[in-house]
Motif scaffolding. Structure first.
Motif, PDB file in Angstrom:
ATOM      1  N   THR A  22      27.295 -31.628 -10.910  1.00  0.00           N
ATOM      2  CA  THR A  22      26.774 -31.883  -9.555  1.00  0.00           C
ATOM      3  C   THR A  22      25.266 -32.103  -9.670  1.00  0.00           C
ATOM      4  OG1 THR A  22      28.466 -30.453  -8.598  1.00  0.00           O
ATOM      5  CG2 THR A  22      26.591 -31.015  -7.192  1.00  0.00           C
ATOM      6  N   PHE A  23      24.748 -33.114  -8.914  1.00  0.00           N
ATOM      7  CA  PHE A  23      23.324 -33.468  -8.970  1.00  0.00           C
ATOM      8  C   PHE A  23      22.630 -33.013  -7.677  1.00  0.00           C
ATOM      9  CE2 PHE A  23      25.373 -36.338 -11.901  1.00  0.00           C
ATOM     10  CZ  PHE A  23      24.474 -36.485 -12.946  1.00  0.00           C
ATOM     11  N   TYR A  24      21.404 -32.488  -7.843  1.00  0.00           N
ATOM     12  CA  TYR A  24      20.579 -32.082  -6.693  1.00  0.00           C
ATOM     13  C   TYR A  24      19.175 -32.684  -6.867  1.00  0.00           C
ATOM     14  CZ  TYR A  24      24.275 -28.596  -6.106  1.00  0.00           C
ATOM     15  OH  TYR A  24      25.476 -27.974  -5.949  1.00  0.00           O
ATOM     16  N   TRP A  25      18.619 -33.245  -5.745  1.00  0.00           N
ATOM     17  CA  TRP A  25      17.278 -33.846  -5.780  1.00  0.00           C
ATOM     18  C   TRP A  25      16.314 -33.009  -4.949  1.00  0.00           C
ATOM     19  CZ3 TRP A  25      16.027 -37.717  -8.977  1.00  0.00           C
ATOM     20  CH2 TRP A  25      17.032 -38.549  -9.470  1.00  0.00           C
ATOM     21  N   THR A  26      15.073 -32.893  -5.485  1.00  0.00           N
ATOM     22  CA  THR A  26      14.023 -32.153  -4.772  1.00  0.00           C
ATOM     23  C   THR A  26      12.734 -32.962  -4.789  1.00  0.00           C
ATOM     24  OG1 THR A  26      13.313 -30.973  -6.758  1.00  0.00           O
ATOM     25  CG2 THR A  26      15.000 -29.910  -5.371  1.00  0.00           C
ATOM     26  N   LEU A  27      11.866 -32.730  -3.789  1.00  0.00           N
ATOM     27  CA  LEU A  27      10.513 -33.307  -3.743  1.00  0.00           C
ATOM     28  C   LEU A  27       9.537 -32.155  -3.591  1.00  0.00           C
ATOM     29  CD1 LEU A  27       8.352 -35.466  -3.532  1.00  0.00           C
ATOM     30  CD2 LEU A  27       8.953 -35.771  -1.111  1.00  0.00           C
ATOM     31  N   ASN A  28       8.703 -31.988  -4.624  1.00  0.00           N
ATOM     32  CA  ASN A  28       7.735 -30.892  -4.649  1.00  0.00           C
ATOM     33  C   ASN A  28       8.425 -29.549  -4.434  1.00  0.00           C
ATOM     34  OD1 ASN A  28       5.546 -32.679  -5.035  1.00  0.00           O
ATOM     35  ND2 ASN A  28       5.389 -33.022  -2.822  1.00  0.00           N
ATOM     36  N   LEU A  59       5.549 -39.259  -9.048  1.00  0.00           N
ATOM     37  CA  LEU A  59       5.409 -40.522  -8.323  1.00  0.00           C
ATOM     38  C   LEU A  59       4.060 -40.538  -7.633  1.00  0.00           C
ATOM     39  CD1 LEU A  59       7.064 -43.061  -7.746  1.00  0.00           C
ATOM     40  CD2 LEU A  59       7.845 -41.999  -5.633  1.00  0.00           C
ATOM     41  N   LEU A  60       3.218 -41.511  -7.977  1.00  0.00           N
ATOM     42  CA  LEU A  60       1.892 -41.664  -7.390  1.00  0.00           C
ATOM     43  C   LEU A  60       1.914 -42.876  -6.472  1.00  0.00           C
ATOM     44  CD1 LEU A  60      -1.481 -41.213  -9.169  1.00  0.00           C
ATOM     45  CD2 LEU A  60      -1.092 -43.279  -7.844  1.00  0.00           C
ATOM     46  N   VAL A  61       1.450 -42.713  -5.217  1.00  0.00           N
ATOM     47  CA  VAL A  61       1.497 -43.796  -4.221  1.00  0.00           C
ATOM     48  C   VAL A  61       0.076 -44.203  -3.855  1.00  0.00           C
ATOM     49  CG1 VAL A  61       2.306 -44.516  -1.946  1.00  0.00           C
ATOM     50  CG2 VAL A  61       3.686 -42.933  -3.320  1.00  0.00           C
ATOM     51  N   ARG A  62      -0.200 -45.491  -4.067  1.00  0.00           N
ATOM     52  CA  ARG A  62      -1.486 -46.045  -3.657  1.00  0.00           C
ATOM     53  C   ARG A  62      -1.357 -46.607  -2.246  1.00  0.00           C
ATOM     54  NH1 ARG A  62      -0.743 -48.371  -8.741  1.00  0.00           N
ATOM     55  NH2 ARG A  62      -0.106 -50.282  -7.657  1.00  0.00           N
ATOM     56  N   GLY A  63      -2.406 -46.428  -1.431  1.00  0.00           N
ATOM     57  CA  GLY A  63      -2.374 -46.947  -0.072  1.00  0.00           C
ATOM     58  C   GLY A  63      -3.770 -47.139   0.490  1.00  0.00           C
ATOM     59  N   PRO A  64      -3.864 -47.617   1.730  1.00  0.00           N
ATOM     60  CA  PRO A  64      -5.167 -47.737   2.373  1.00  0.00           C
ATOM     61  C   PRO A  64      -5.852 -46.380   2.451  1.00  0.00           C
ATOM     62  CG  PRO A  64      -3.474 -48.883   3.626  1.00  0.00           C
ATOM     63  CD  PRO A  64      -2.771 -48.076   2.608  1.00  0.00           C
ATOM     64  N   PRO A  65      -7.164 -46.373   2.558  1.00  0.00           N
ATOM     65  CA  PRO A  65      -7.888 -45.096   2.588  1.00  0.00           C
ATOM     66  C   PRO A  65      -7.505 -44.247   3.809  1.00  0.00           C
ATOM     67  CG  PRO A  65      -9.389 -46.956   2.247  1.00  0.00           C
ATOM     68  CD  PRO A  65      -8.074 -47.533   2.621  1.00  0.00           C
ATOM     69  N   GLY A  66      -7.685 -42.965   3.658  1.00  0.00           N
ATOM     70  CA  GLY A  66      -7.532 -42.073   4.791  1.00  0.00           C
ATOM     71  C   GLY A  66      -8.745 -42.162   5.716  1.00  0.00           C
ATOM     72  N   PRO A  67      -8.687 -41.541   6.885  1.00  0.00           N
ATOM     73  CA  PRO A  67      -9.826 -41.616   7.815  1.00  0.00           C
ATOM     74  C   PRO A  67     -11.049 -40.908   7.244  1.00  0.00           C
ATOM     75  CG  PRO A  67      -8.188 -40.044   8.590  1.00  0.00           C
ATOM     76  CD  PRO A  67      -7.569 -40.743   7.435  1.00  0.00           C
ATOM     77  N   ALA A  86       4.554 -39.359  -2.041  1.00  0.00           N
ATOM     78  CA  ALA A  86       4.012 -39.087  -3.374  1.00  0.00           C
ATOM     79  C   ALA A  86       4.288 -37.623  -3.751  1.00  0.00           C
ATOM     80  CB  ALA A  86       2.520 -39.369  -3.398  1.00  0.00           C
ATOM     81  N   GLY A  87       4.461 -37.372  -5.051  1.00  0.00           N
ATOM     82  CA  GLY A  87       4.676 -35.995  -5.514  1.00  0.00           C
ATOM     83  C   GLY A  87       5.570 -35.944  -6.729  1.00  0.00           C
ATOM     84  N   ARG A  88       6.130 -34.727  -7.016  1.00  0.00           N
ATOM     85  CA  ARG A  88       6.990 -34.499  -8.169  1.00  0.00           C
ATOM     86  C   ARG A  88       8.437 -34.426  -7.698  1.00  0.00           C
ATOM     87  NH1 ARG A  88       4.325 -33.661 -12.650  1.00  0.00           N
ATOM     88  NH2 ARG A  88       6.211 -32.930 -13.704  1.00  0.00           N
ATOM     89  N   TYR A  89       9.237 -35.350  -8.241  1.00  0.00           N
ATOM     90  CA  TYR A  89      10.647 -35.431  -7.877  1.00  0.00           C
ATOM     91  C   TYR A  89      11.477 -34.723  -8.944  1.00  0.00           C
ATOM     92  CZ  TYR A  89       9.699 -38.675  -4.089  1.00  0.00           C
ATOM     93  OH  TYR A  89       9.251 -39.220  -2.925  1.00  0.00           O
ATOM     94  N   ARG A 141       6.738 -41.215 -14.931  1.00  0.00           N
ATOM     95  CA  ARG A 141       5.525 -41.318 -14.116  1.00  0.00           C
ATOM     96  C   ARG A 141       5.379 -42.761 -13.647  1.00  0.00           C
ATOM     97  NH1 ARG A 141      -0.007 -42.114 -13.790  1.00  0.00           N
ATOM     98  NH2 ARG A 141      -1.165 -40.423 -12.749  1.00  0.00           N
ATOM     99  N   THR A 142       5.235 -42.924 -12.339  1.00  0.00           N
ATOM    100  CA  THR A 142       5.184 -44.270 -11.765  1.00  0.00           C
ATOM    101  C   THR A 142       4.095 -44.342 -10.703  1.00  0.00           C
ATOM    102  OG1 THR A 142       7.577 -44.460 -12.076  1.00  0.00           O
ATOM    103  CG2 THR A 142       6.534 -46.088 -10.632  1.00  0.00           C
ATOM    104  N   GLU A 143       3.387 -45.482 -10.657  1.00  0.00           N
ATOM    105  CA  GLU A 143       2.407 -45.744  -9.609  1.00  0.00           C
ATOM    106  C   GLU A 143       2.924 -46.881  -8.738  1.00  0.00           C
ATOM    107  OE1 GLU A 143      -1.499 -46.450 -11.024  1.00  0.00           O
ATOM    108  OE2 GLU A 143      -1.670 -44.532 -12.093  1.00  0.00           O
ATOM    109  N   LEU A 144       2.949 -46.659  -7.421  1.00  0.00           N
ATOM    110  CA  LEU A 144       3.448 -47.640  -6.465  1.00  0.00           C
ATOM    111  C   LEU A 144       2.426 -47.851  -5.361  1.00  0.00           C
ATOM    112  CD1 LEU A 144       7.148 -46.453  -6.020  1.00  0.00           C
ATOM    113  CD2 LEU A 144       6.367 -48.429  -7.315  1.00  0.00           C
ATOM    114  N   THR A 145       2.636 -48.945  -4.630  1.00  0.00           N
ATOM    115  CA  THR A 145       1.814 -49.239  -3.449  1.00  0.00           C
ATOM    116  C   THR A 145       2.659 -49.029  -2.198  1.00  0.00           C
ATOM    117  OG1 THR A 145       0.503 -50.845  -4.676  1.00  0.00           O
ATOM    118  CG2 THR A 145       0.443 -51.011  -2.277  1.00  0.00           C
TER     119      THR A 145
END
Length: 573
Positions: free
Chosen positions: A77-83, A138-146, A118-121, A53-57
């Motif tokens: 053999t390795f396979y990667w997924t996002l969500n 993976l949690l991503v911090r950023g500027p606020p949404g509209p 951001a999501g589950r890898y 578990r990681t928090e990034l900007t």
């Protein structure tokens, strides 16, 4: 170990001792059959995915490491997924890269991370014997949404009460909101003053203040957290503030030139942004300097920038006190500061005198005049009108001078043509009376024939030239003399020798080849130039009599060049 009803053999919790060759036999009344199966038991594959578990900007990068512990006789053999969806490394804009440094491990590099990353890898390891997987968050911090759409709840002459709903904080609490407005008079979106002055992140409403009355506005809200400022909300509906009495007076009230007995008052119109309501206009107030009562005139056009008051009893240059106010349907606004301006002095009243016109060339006439100085109606310049002898004055062409010029050269005229000319003064109020008409003719055209039968003799750096005289046609100017033009080859500027004879001596000062031409000179200008002569220069080197050469250039139809070797001195010919 269990034999299933269909004859299959099931081995549960297999171990190394279960490896070997297994024989299966089948029999019936017709006979028997058998088959052999080999069983290999491998170590189970295990997986280690870090970090869990990681928090990034936004904008940062990370590497997810996936290691497999597996039977060394099996390939992995390795396979990667996002969500849960496979990562397409070709279509992710360079943000993702799969790195395979060792056979039993794989890394996922994520560069310049975005909120959408951001999501589950997931990392899945596949062998011929088994398949295992693990996930990291993976949690991503950023500027606020509209923020949510802005609602205008109340509107007055200069304020608007607004509310909105918060947008996503993107894992960093919203610290402040910024309220922006746009109108037809602004350069895009501009931050507006609010109450409260600073809108904290836990607020969902504020009042925009110091707006202009009777102006259409749109509003939007922008959220900020410690990461940065996010995208703005969608604009509110367009609203118009209420009407109010105008508060802005016209600027730069001044006088303008006009005709006699006129008082011309000018000002900068008030922008629609500051008119504050419908029915906008101006109140022009004026009075002779030193008097008490104001005379007021209404100007109903909101775009007006000038008012002309005419009174035959007003002498020229009479000083007036002037002020200009504003009004609309809500009432009268302020007046501008009082200024003193004078009534017009009027257009010039005297015509130019002693007008003279002289033909200068085939296309030029010099016109000169005198003007009586006036105390009123002072000229800003003069206008010269001219037309051909067979034309009407109404078809005249005109050219203007500025200031106190007392002459002008008319150009671009027709040759050998008689012109009629008049001069009159002008200023901002208009034109004065014209002078009496004078006449002048342009010169005849210059000779069209070029000098012919040019002969030359060179003595070192001196070249002696001679040619036949040019005889002009009846409609051409008489020949007054000749010009000899010479220049060094490769140069554009020519030197000129003028003579009234049909001969000349040219000194060629520098080493090189010179190009020489001859043309006739007349009142109408320079005539057609002769054919070019190319002469080498020895920069003063003396050429003996035996070396002197006489050259003749004929321009007749046969075009023959004659070279004669002279055995006599070259001092004359």
């Amino acid at each position: 170990i269990t034999v299933l009803p269909d004859g299959s053999l099931q081995i549960l919790n297999a171990s190394k001792s279960d490896e070997g060759r297994y024989l299966c036999q089948g029999e019936n009344v017709f006979g028997s059959a058998e088959t052999v199966a080999s069983v290999f038991v491998k170590e189970p594959t295990r997986i280690d995915l870090t970090p869990k578990r990681t928090e990034l900007t936004v904008g940062e990068s990370i590497v997810l490491s996936c290691k497999a512990i597996h039977d060394n006789t099996l390939d992995v053999t390795f396979y990667w997924t996002l969500n849960g969806q496979p990562i397409d490394f070709e279509k992710e804009g360079g943000h993702f890269e799969s790195i395979r440094a060792q056979a039993s491990s794989a890394d996922l590099m994520i560069r310049n991370i975005l909120l959408m990353h951001a999501g589950r890898y997931g990392c899945r390891v596949q062998t011929t014997a088994d398949s295992v997987s693990d996930e990291a968050e993976l949690l991503v911090r950023g500027p606020p949404g509209p923020p949510g759409i802005v609602i205008v709840e109340e509107i007055t002459e200069t304020t608007a009460t607004l509310s909105w709903s918060p947008g996503a904080d993107n894992h960093s609490p919203i610290s402040t909101y910024n309220l922006q407005a746009r109108s037809p008079f602004s350069l895009g979106w501009q931050t507006v003053k609010t109450v409260p002055e600073n809108i904290s992140g836990d607020m969902e409403s504020a009042v925009a203040v110091e707006l202009n009355p009777w102006v259409e506005y749109e509003f939007r809200v922008v959220a900020t957290n410690k990461i940065g400022t996010g995208d703005p909300s969608a604009p509110s509906r367009v609203i118009r503030t209420s009407e109010a009495v105008p508060k802005t007076a016209p600027a730069n009230v001044s006088g303008r030139s006009g005709r006699r007995h006129e008082l011309v008052i000018a000002w900068e119109p008030v922008s629609e942004e500051f008119q504050n309501g419908e029915g906008f206009g101006y109140i022009v107030a004026f009075r002779p300097n030193g008097t008490r009562g104001w005379k007021e005139k209404m100007v109903t056009s909101s775009d007006a920038s000038k008012f002309i008051y005419r009174d035959e009893s007003v002498p020229p240059l009479t000083p007036f006190e002037v002020k200009v106010g504003v009004y609309n349907n809500k009432g009268d606004g302020p007046f501008s500061p009082i200024v003193v301006i004078c009534s017009a002095e009027g257009e010039p009243s005297a015509a130019p005198t002693d007008v003279k016109a002289t033909g200068l060339s085939v296309s030029e006439i010099l016109v000169a005049w005198k003007h009586i100085k006036e105390s009123l109606g002072r000229p800003q310049g003069f206008e010269v009108g001219y037309w051909k002898d067979m034309e009407q004055e109404e078809a005249s062409e005109k050219v203007k001078t500025e200031g106190n010029e007392s002459s002008i050269i008319l150009t671009g005229l027709e040759g050998n043509t008689l012109y009629h000319l008049t001069v009159r003064a002008y200023n901002a109020a208009g034109y004065g009376p014209p002078s009496s008409t004078v006449r002048a003719a342009t010169k005849k055209s210059p000779p069209s024939q070029a000098p012919t039968n040019i002969m030359w003799m060179q003595d070192g750096s001196h070249v002696s030239l001679g040619w036949e005289p040019v005889r002009p046609l009846a409609n051409e100017s008489d020949v007054m003399g000749y010009k000899v033009l010479f220049r060094q080859e490769g140069h554009s500027n020519s030197q000129v020798i003028e003579t009234q004879k049909t001969s000349a001596v040219v000194l060629l000062p520098d080493v090189g080849v010179y190009i020489i031409e001859v043309c006739a000179v007349s009142e109408g200008g320079d005539g057609t130039a002769s054919s070019q002569i190319r002469v080498p220069s020895f920069s003063g080197g003396k050429v003996t009599s035996a070396q002197s050469t006489l050259h003749a250039l004929s321009t007749s139809s046969s075009s023959v060049t004659l070279l004669l070797a002279l055995m006599v001195p070259s001092t004359s010919w």
